[in-house]
Design an enzyme around this catalytic site. Structure first.
Site, PDB file in Angstrom:
ATOM      1  N   LYS A  13      67.125 -25.811  27.438  1.00  0.00           N
ATOM      2  CA  LYS A  13      66.102 -26.860  27.334  1.00  0.00           C
ATOM      3  C   LYS A  13      66.639 -28.082  26.583  1.00  0.00           C
ATOM      4  CE  LYS A  13      63.015 -24.388  25.077  1.00  0.00           C
ATOM      5  NZ  LYS A  13      63.748 -23.129  24.883  1.00  0.00           N
ATOM      6  N   ARG A  88      54.657 -23.446  22.643  1.00  0.00           N
ATOM      7  CA  ARG A  88      55.289 -22.129  22.721  1.00  0.00           C
ATOM      8  C   ARG A  88      54.252 -21.015  22.735  1.00  0.00           C
ATOM      9  NH1 ARG A  88      60.580 -23.538  20.229  1.00  0.00           N
ATOM     10  NH2 ARG A  88      61.987 -21.772  20.373  1.00  0.00           N
ATOM     11  N   ARG A 123      76.617 -20.579  20.938  1.00  0.00           N
ATOM     12  CA  ARG A 123      76.062 -21.928  20.760  1.00  0.00           C
ATOM     13  C   ARG A 123      76.451 -22.520  19.402  1.00  0.00           C
ATOM     14  NH1 ARG A 123      69.768 -23.200  21.638  1.00  0.00           N
ATOM     15  NH2 ARG A 123      69.411 -21.871  19.819  1.00  0.00           N
ATOM     16  N   ARG A 156      73.768 -21.765  14.305  1.00  0.00           N
ATOM     17  CA  ARG A 156      72.461 -21.649  13.669  1.00  0.00           C
ATOM     18  C   ARG A 156      72.285 -20.252  13.087  1.00  0.00           C
ATOM     19  NH1 ARG A 156      68.162 -23.997  17.966  1.00  0.00           N
ATOM     20  NH2 ARG A 156      67.047 -22.176  17.156  1.00  0.00           N
ATOM     21  N   ARG A 167      63.832 -13.111  18.905  1.00  0.00           N
ATOM     22  CA  ARG A 167      63.372 -14.361  19.520  1.00  0.00           C
ATOM     23  C   ARG A 167      63.054 -14.148  21.000  1.00  0.00           C
ATOM     24  NH1 ARG A 167      68.006 -18.185  18.268  1.00  0.00           N
ATOM     25  NH2 ARG A 167      66.748 -19.835  19.138  1.00  0.00           N
TER      26      ARG A 167
HETATM   27  P1  AMP Z   1      64.203 -23.863  18.728  1.00  0.00           P
HETATM   28  O1  AMP Z   1      65.209 -24.792  18.132  1.00  0.00           O
HETATM   29  O2  AMP Z   1      63.289 -24.551  19.706  1.00  0.00           O
HETATM   30  O3  AMP Z   1      64.811 -22.606  19.287  1.00  0.00           O
HETATM   31  O4  AMP Z   1      63.262 -23.402  17.514  1.00  0.00           O
HETATM   32  C1  AMP Z   1      63.773 -22.701  16.414  1.00  0.00           C
HETATM   33  C2  AMP Z   1      62.651 -22.035  15.645  1.00  0.00           C
HETATM   34  O5  AMP Z   1      61.734 -23.019  15.171  1.00  0.00           O
HETATM   35  C3  AMP Z   1      61.809 -21.058  16.423  1.00  0.00           C
HETATM   36  O6  AMP Z   1      62.401 -19.772  16.533  1.00  0.00           O
HETATM   37  C4  AMP Z   1      60.531 -21.052  15.590  1.00  0.00           C
HETATM   38  O7  AMP Z   1      60.700 -20.310  14.384  1.00  0.00           O
HETATM   39  C5  AMP Z   1      60.405 -22.517  15.216  1.00  0.00           C
HETATM   40  N1  AMP Z   1      59.662 -23.280  16.241  1.00  0.00           N
HETATM   41  C6  AMP Z   1      60.127 -24.333  16.992  1.00  0.00           C
HETATM   42  N2  AMP Z   1      59.185 -24.782  17.827  1.00  0.00           N
HETATM   43  C7  AMP Z   1      58.082 -24.005  17.616  1.00  0.00           C
HETATM   44  C8  AMP Z   1      56.785 -23.950  18.183  1.00  0.00           C
HETATM   45  N3  AMP Z   1      56.402 -24.787  19.141  1.00  0.00           N
HETATM   46  N4  AMP Z   1      55.923 -22.996  17.712  1.00  0.00           N
HETATM   47  C9  AMP Z   1      56.274 -22.160  16.723  1.00  0.00           C
HETATM   48  N5  AMP Z   1      57.487 -22.133  16.168  1.00  0.00           N
HETATM   49  C10 AMP Z   1      58.395 -23.050  16.587  1.00  0.00           C
END
Ligand code: AMP
Length: 210
Positions: A13, A88, A123, A156, A167
């Site tokens: 994404k 999400r 990554r 990360r 996740r």
């Molecule tokens: P990402 O970088 O999009 O994979 O997000 C990393 C982490 O941020 C996720 O595993 C969640 O802990 C938190 N996070 C990001 N976006 C959301 C969302 N829309 N709702 C809830 N948690 C989020």
């Protein structure tokens, strides 16, 4: 164009959001990047989100909804935006609707869980600007250095194997139902994630036109 990118963590994404951002000239908004920035700066939001993020769990809906409300009110979003990682959960999608935001297209990038595990473990992301790389599929020109801003690229914390599993579990349980939510609106397009980033990009851009 108001656009949502759906898909599992590591489906691509963020990478496709960067491409569309250049292509359409609208900002890519990643709630994950906003939260990581808050963590780095030691803000109250960062402190609230840290334990959830480290464990691979979702940050509570009310926290991310407040983040997105504030971000979408900014001037650069007035001509459109790309949402990467939001919504999400179904309540997050309902909150977007309740804000009166009309979504034009939802692109779901589909990648099998086994491929996700491989992708996430390789990554790397830029500590400064959030740009994302992969040690095999999309390496930066100089190892450890971001092509875009010269920042340091790192792994990360939540891209470690046990957290990846959690996740993915959270994705299937809480985020995947959004496919049904947006299918009903007729705005959903499915893109099969390809091994080569360029091939996924071609399919994604095609899904935008259709
Ligand atoms: P990402 O970088 O999009 O994979 O997000 C990393 C982490 O941020 C996720 O595993 C969640 O802990 C938190 N996070 C990001 N976006 C959301 C969302 N829309 N709702 C809830 N948690 C989020």
């Amino acid at each position: 164009m108001n656009l949502i990118l759906l898909g599992a963590p590591g489906a691509g994404k963020g990478t496709q959001a960067e491409v569309i951002c250049d292509h359409l000239g609208i900002p890519a908004i990643s709630t994950g990047n906003i939260i990581r920035e808050a963590l780095k700066n030691g803000t109250e939001l960062g402190k609230q989100a840290k334990s959830y993020m480290d464990e691979g769990k979702l940050v509570p809906d009310e926290v991310v909804i407040a983040i997105i409300k504030e971000r979408l009110a900014k001037d650069d979003c007035q001509k459109g935006f790309i949402l990467d990682g939001f919504p999400r959960t179904v309540p997050q999608a309902e909150a977007l609707d309740a804000m009166g935001i009309v979504i034009d297209r939802v692109i779901d990038i589909e990648v099998a869980d086994e491929a996700i595990q491989k992708r996430l473990s390789g990554r790397r992301v830029c500590e400064s600007c959030g740009a994302s790389y992969h040690v095999d599929y999309k390496p930066s020109k100089v190892e450890g250095v971001c092509d875009k801003c010269g920042g340091k690229t790192v792994q990360r914390r939540d891209d470690h194997p046990d957290t990846i599993k959690e996740r993915l579990h959270v994705y299937h349980e809480q985020t995947e139902p959004l496919k049904g939510y947006y299918e009903k609106t007729g705005k959903l397009k499915i893109v099969e994630g390809q091994e080569d980033v360029k091939d996924t990009t071609a399919l994604t851009l095609k899904a935008l036109e259709a």
